[in-house]
Design a protein around this motif. Structure first.
Motif, PDB file in Angstrom:
ATOM      1  N   ARG A  88       5.389   3.839  14.027  1.00 16.12           N
ATOM      2  CA  ARG A  88       6.765   3.352  14.091  1.00 16.12           C
ATOM      3  C   ARG A  88       7.644   4.336  14.882  1.00 16.12           C
ATOM      4  O   ARG A  88       8.514   3.919  15.650  1.00 16.12           O
ATOM      5  CB  ARG A  88       7.325   3.168  12.674  1.00 16.12           C
ATOM      6  CG  ARG A  88       6.740   1.973  11.962  1.00 16.12           C
ATOM      7  CD  ARG A  88       7.186   1.893  10.514  1.00 16.12           C
ATOM      8  NE  ARG A  88       6.673   0.693   9.896  1.00 16.12           N
ATOM      9  CZ  ARG A  88       7.298  -0.488   9.943  1.00 16.12           C
ATOM     10  NH1 ARG A  88       8.468  -0.615  10.506  1.00 16.12           N
ATOM     11  NH2 ARG A  88       6.746  -1.540   9.380  1.00 16.12           N
TER      12      ARG A  88
ATOM     13  N   SER B 274       3.026  -3.285  16.404  1.00 15.38           N
ATOM     14  CA  SER B 274       1.602  -3.648  16.477  1.00 15.38           C
ATOM     15  C   SER B 274       1.034  -3.501  17.888  1.00 15.38           C
ATOM     16  O   SER B 274      -0.022  -2.880  18.054  1.00 15.38           O
ATOM     17  CB  SER B 274       1.371  -5.063  15.939  1.00 15.38           C
ATOM     18  OG  SER B 274       1.389  -5.037  14.538  1.00 15.38           O
TER      19      SER B 274
ATOM     20  N   ASP C 277      -6.578   2.215   9.173  1.00 16.55           N
ATOM     21  CA  ASP C 277      -7.907   2.695   9.589  1.00 16.55           C
ATOM     22  C   ASP C 277      -8.230   4.037   8.945  1.00 16.55           C
ATOM     23  O   ASP C 277      -8.987   4.819   9.492  1.00 16.55           O
ATOM     24  CB  ASP C 277      -7.939   2.843  11.115  1.00 16.55           C
ATOM     25  CG  ASP C 277      -6.905   3.848  11.626  1.00 16.55           C
ATOM     26  OD1 ASP C 277      -5.947   4.141  10.897  1.00 16.55           O
ATOM     27  OD2 ASP C 277      -7.072   4.354  12.752  1.00 16.55           O
ATOM     28  N   ILE C 278      -7.633   4.318   7.795  1.00 16.47           N
ATOM     29  CA  ILE C 278      -7.857   5.634   7.187  1.00 16.47           C
ATOM     30  C   ILE C 278      -9.305   5.745   6.693  1.00 16.47           C
ATOM     31  O   ILE C 278     -10.002   6.714   7.003  1.00 16.47           O
ATOM     32  CB  ILE C 278      -6.859   5.902   6.019  1.00 16.47           C
ATOM     33  CG1 ILE C 278      -5.420   5.630   6.470  1.00 16.47           C
ATOM     34  CG2 ILE C 278      -7.012   7.336   5.508  1.00 16.47           C
ATOM     35  CD1 ILE C 278      -4.972   6.384   7.684  1.00 16.47           C
TER      36      ILE C 278
ATOM     37  N   THR D 108       0.719   6.850   7.372  1.00 14.15           N
ATOM     38  CA  THR D 108       0.489   7.001   8.819  1.00 14.15           C
ATOM     39  C   THR D 108       1.248   5.961   9.645  1.00 14.15           C
ATOM     40  O   THR D 108       1.494   6.177  10.831  1.00 14.15           O
ATOM     41  CB  THR D 108      -1.008   6.904   9.152  1.00 14.15           C
ATOM     42  OG1 THR D 108      -1.512   5.664   8.632  1.00 14.15           O
ATOM     43  CG2 THR D 108      -1.776   8.064   8.557  1.00 14.15           C
ATOM     44  N   GLY D 109       1.627   4.841   9.018  1.00 14.11           N
ATOM     45  CA  GLY D 109       2.380   3.805   9.735  1.00 14.11           C
ATOM     46  C   GLY D 109       3.674   4.357  10.319  1.00 14.11           C
ATOM     47  O   GLY D 109       4.121   3.918  11.384  1.00 14.11           O
TER      48      GLY D 109
ATOM     49  N   GLY E 121      -2.697   3.557   5.542  1.00 15.60           N
ATOM     50  CA  GLY E 121      -2.618   3.006   6.899  1.00 15.60           C
ATOM     51  C   GLY E 121      -3.456   1.768   7.075  1.00 15.60           C
ATOM     52  O   GLY E 121      -3.513   0.900   6.189  1.00 15.60           O
TER      53      GLY E 121
ATOM     54  N   ARG F 189      -3.342   5.916  19.814  1.00 15.08           N
ATOM     55  CA  ARG F 189      -4.113   6.197  18.599  1.00 15.08           C
ATOM     56  C   ARG F 189      -4.730   7.592  18.676  1.00 15.08           C
ATOM     57  O   ARG F 189      -4.728   8.335  17.710  1.00 15.08           O
ATOM     58  CB  ARG F 189      -5.195   5.143  18.375  1.00 15.08           C
ATOM     59  CG  ARG F 189      -4.681   3.716  18.304  1.00 15.08           C
ATOM     60  CD  ARG F 189      -5.634   2.795  17.568  1.00 15.08           C
ATOM     61  NE  ARG F 189      -5.689   3.094  16.151  1.00 15.08           N
ATOM     62  CZ  ARG F 189      -4.794   2.666  15.251  1.00 15.08           C
ATOM     63  NH1 ARG F 189      -3.791   1.912  15.620  1.00 15.08           N
ATOM     64  NH2 ARG F 189      -4.919   3.016  13.982  1.00 15.08           N
TER      65      ARG F 189
ATOM     66  N   LYS G 109       0.806  -1.221   0.000  1.00 13.21           N
ATOM     67  CA  LYS G 109       0.000   0.000   0.000  1.00 13.21           C
ATOM     68  C   LYS G 109       0.843   1.278   0.000  1.00 13.21           C
ATOM     69  O   LYS G 109       0.460   2.268  -0.615  1.00 13.21           O
ATOM     70  CB  LYS G 109      -1.023  -0.002   1.136  1.00 13.21           C
ATOM     71  CG  LYS G 109      -0.427  -0.220   2.504  1.00 13.21           C
ATOM     72  CD  LYS G 109      -1.500  -0.538   3.522  1.00 13.21           C
ATOM     73  CE  LYS G 109      -0.895  -0.579   4.907  1.00 13.21           C
ATOM     74  NZ  LYS G 109       0.291  -1.461   5.051  1.00 13.21           N
TER      75      LYS G 109
HETATM   76  O1   DC Z   1       2.160   0.087   7.523  1.00 15.19           O
HETATM   77  P1   DC Z   1       3.232  -0.203   8.543  1.00 15.19           P
HETATM   78  O2   DC Z   1       3.716  -1.620   8.523  1.00 15.19           O
HETATM   79  O3   DC Z   1       4.353   0.776   8.484  1.00 15.19           O
HETATM   80  O4   DC Z   1       2.498   0.020   9.954  1.00 15.19           O
HETATM   81  C1   DC Z   1       3.152  -0.224  11.163  1.00 15.19           C
HETATM   82  C2   DC Z   1       2.141  -0.565  12.245  1.00 15.19           C
HETATM   83  O5   DC Z   1       1.390   0.590  12.578  1.00 15.19           O
HETATM   84  C3   DC Z   1       1.135  -1.652  11.910  1.00 15.19           C
HETATM   85  O6   DC Z   1       1.502  -2.884  12.508  1.00 15.19           O
HETATM   86  C4   DC Z   1      -0.158  -1.183  12.472  1.00 15.19           C
HETATM   87  C5   DC Z   1       0.041   0.256  12.790  1.00 15.19           C
HETATM   88  N1   DC Z   1      -0.791   1.177  12.033  1.00 15.19           N
HETATM   89  C6   DC Z   1      -2.047   1.415  12.518  1.00 15.19           C
HETATM   90  O7   DC Z   1      -2.440   0.804  13.502  1.00 15.19           O
HETATM   91  N2   DC Z   1      -2.841   2.331  11.914  1.00 15.19           N
HETATM   92  C7   DC Z   1      -2.420   2.980  10.841  1.00 15.19           C
HETATM   93  N3   DC Z   1      -3.225   3.895  10.260  1.00 15.19           N
HETATM   94  C8   DC Z   1      -1.143   2.735  10.300  1.00 15.19           C
HETATM   95  C9   DC Z   1      -0.348   1.798  10.920  1.00 15.19           C
END
Ligand code: DC
Length: 227
Positions: free
Chosen positions: A42, A106, A137-138, A37-38, A135, A115, A19
Motif C-alpha cells: 500500500r 493489486s 504469500d507469507i 505486509t500489505g 499477507g 515484490r 487476517k
Molecule cells: O492485505 P491488504 O488488503 O492490505 O493488501 C493490499 C494488497 O497488497 C493486496 O491486494 C495484495 C498485496 N499483498 C501481497 O501481494 N502480498 C502480501 N504479502 C500482502 C499484500
C-alpha cells in the motif's frame, strides 16, 4: 514466555478476510510483533500515485519501490492504528487506506520487481521470530519456514458484507454491490498473478470464517498455535 508457542506465525488470506485483525490480536496476546505486509504494498502504491506515475508503468513503479524507505513501527498515536507506516519518514498510516490505494494496490503488487524489493525486508523481520506476519504469500514465499501457517478465508459476499458494515459504522456512505465487485476483482488479481499468487501453503491450516464470529476465529487460531 510460553515455551510452547510457535516462534513464527504466518497468516495469509484474501482481502477483507479479517487476517489483520486476527494477526494483531494474536500478537498482542502472545507479546509478539505484528507485521502486516500489505501496508508495504500500500505504501508503494501511495508513493506511485503521489508521484503521478502510471500504475501500469512497470519499470517506473519498480524503480520507485526500490528507492523508497518504508518503515513500520509501533503505533505513536491512539487513533485506532495497529502500527505507524512511514514513507521516507512521512506518516502515511491513514493515507494508505484510501479508496484510490485500494483500487490500485493489486496491480502494483503483481510486479516481480516490486515484490523482490519488499521480500528481503519482510524476511529479515520475520526471521527474528516472535512475530505474527500477515499477507498473501507469507506461508508460501516470504517465510516458508513458519512454525504455524493459517489460511483465513470467507466467501466474497461475507467479506464484502463485513467491509460494508465497517464503513457504515464509521458514518461513511457505502455501496454493497460496489464493494463486492471490488473484493472479487482483487481476489482475481491476487490469486492469478504469476509471482507469489494468493494460495494456501501445502502445510497451512485452512480456517473458514464464514460461519464464525471473531472470538471463535481467535479461539481456533490459538488452538492451532498451542498444538
Ligand atoms: O492485505 P491488504 O488488503 O492490505 O493488501 C493490499 C494488497 O497488497 C493486496 O491486494 C495484495 C498485496 N499483498 C501481497 O501481494 N502480498 C502480501 N504479502 C500482502 C499484500
Amino acid at each position: 514466555m510460553n515455551q510452547q508457542l510457535p516462534l513464527i506465525i504466518a497468516i495469509d488470506g484474501p482481502a477483507a478476510s479479517g487476517k489483520s485483525t486476527l494477526g494483531k490480536r494474536l500478537a498482542d496476546d502472545f507479546g509478539y510483533l505484528f507485521f502486516d505486509t500489505g501496508v508495504m504494498y500500500r505504501a508503494v502504491t501511495w508513493a506511485v500515485l503521489q508521484a503521478g506515475i502510471e500504475v501500469g508503468e512497470e519499470a517506473a513503479v519498480t524503480a520507485l519501490a526500490e528507492g523508497v524507505q518504508i518503515d513500520v513501527a509501533s503505533p505513536s498515536k491512539e487513533d485506532g492504528r495497529a502500527c505507524d507506516v512511514l514513507l521516507d519518514g512521512q506518516d502515511i498510516t491513514w493515507e494508505i487506506r484510501r479508496p484510490e490505494v485500494d483500487g490500485n494496490v493489486s496491480p502494483v503488487s503483481a510486479f516481480a520487481g516490486v515484490r523482490k524489493a519488499l521480500l528481503e525486508k519482510q524476511r529479515r523481520i520475520g526471521l527474528r521470530g516472535r512475530v505474527v506476519m500477515v499477507g498473501r504469500d507469507i506461508g508460501t514465499v516470504v517465510l516458508p519456514e513458519a512454525d504455524v501457517k493459517i489460511y483465513l478465508f470467507a466467501s466474497a459476499e461475507e467479506r464484502a458484507r463485513r467491509r460494508y458494515n465497517e464503513i457504515v459504522a464509521r458514518g461513511e456512505p457505502a455501496d454493497y454491490d460496489e464493494i463486492l465487485r471490488k473484493v472479487k476483482t482483487r481476489d482475481q488479481i491476487d490469486s492469478t498473478r504469476a509471482i507469489a499468487p494468493l494460495r494456501p501453503a501445502d502445510d497451512a491450516i485452512l480456517l473458514d470464517s464464514d460461519a464464525l464470529n471473531f472470538e471463535q476465529v481467535v479461539e481456533k487460531a490459538k488452538e492451532y498455535c498451542h498444538k
